[in-house]
Design an enzyme around this catalytic site. Structure first.
Site, short mmCIF file in Angstrom:
data_model
loop_
_atom_site.label_atom_id
_atom_site.label_comp_id
_atom_site.label_asym_id
_atom_site.label_seq_id
_atom_site.Cartn_x
_atom_site.Cartn_y
_atom_site.Cartn_z
CD GLU A 170 -2.86 -0.35 0.13
OE1 GLU A 170 -3.25 0.57 -0.30
OE2 GLU A 170 -4.40 -1.13 -0.31
CG ASP A 206 -8.35 5.67 -4.36
OD1 ASP A 206 -9.40 6.33 -5.06
OD2 ASP A 206 -9.26 4.26 -3.52
#
Length: 165
Positions: free
Chosen positions: A35, A44
């Protein structure tokens, strides 16, 4: 998988599936896993507000700079939630080295996607290898295939298969 990540995941096995998932997500140094980390909230690739190691949700405070400790606490809480969400749907015994990558996967794609997946059906049929291979199909976000997701799924698949060797 980078040797440093392989070593860190192997060291986490004794801590169980959540520990394995946590190391996969954060990496050996805390910011070199699947991540990455951002202490400042950002949108995102599909436009979802995200912070730390991929935490999403209404509790994100825009404009706040999160600490390493806050990010670790959010990840621990999120992975415990993932475990509660998906464990009831896994009807067969699987090794922690399979369960950990599944937690990492579900942390990324959501429990709803997992519950209706061929991956889960294969697990419950006892086809662990087939289930782990299904991870390779989950490499798209926003209708586009992403190299980062391809790499992530290969690493999750590799660890998922450790218990099969």
């Amino acid at each position: 998988m980078p040797p440093s990540l392989r070593k860190a995941v192997a060291a986490a096995i004794g801590g169980g599936a959540i520990a394995i998932a946590s190391v996969l997500i954060t990496g050996p140094s805390g910011n070199d896993g699947l991540e990455g980390v951002s202490y400042i909230p950002y949108k995102d690739i599909v436009g979802v507000w995200t912070v730390c190691h991929g935490h999403t949700g209404k509790d994100i405070m825009l404009g706040k700079t999160y600490t390493k400790a806050e990010c670790k606490a959010l990840l621990n809480k999120d992975l415990a939630t993932v475990a509660r969400q998906i464990n009831p749907y896994i009807k067969v015994d699987i090794p922690e080295t399979t369960r950990g990558p599944l937690y990492s996967f579900v942390y990324n794609v959501g429990a709803g996607n997992f519950r209706t997946s061929t991956l889960l059906r294969k697990i419950n049929q006892g086809d662990i290898k087939g289930a782990c291979d299904q991870l390779r199909r989950w490499t798209y976000a926003g209708g586009k295939q992403w190299k980062g997701l391809m790499t992530r799924r290969e690493i999750e698949r590799e660890v998922c298969l450790w218990g099969q060797q």
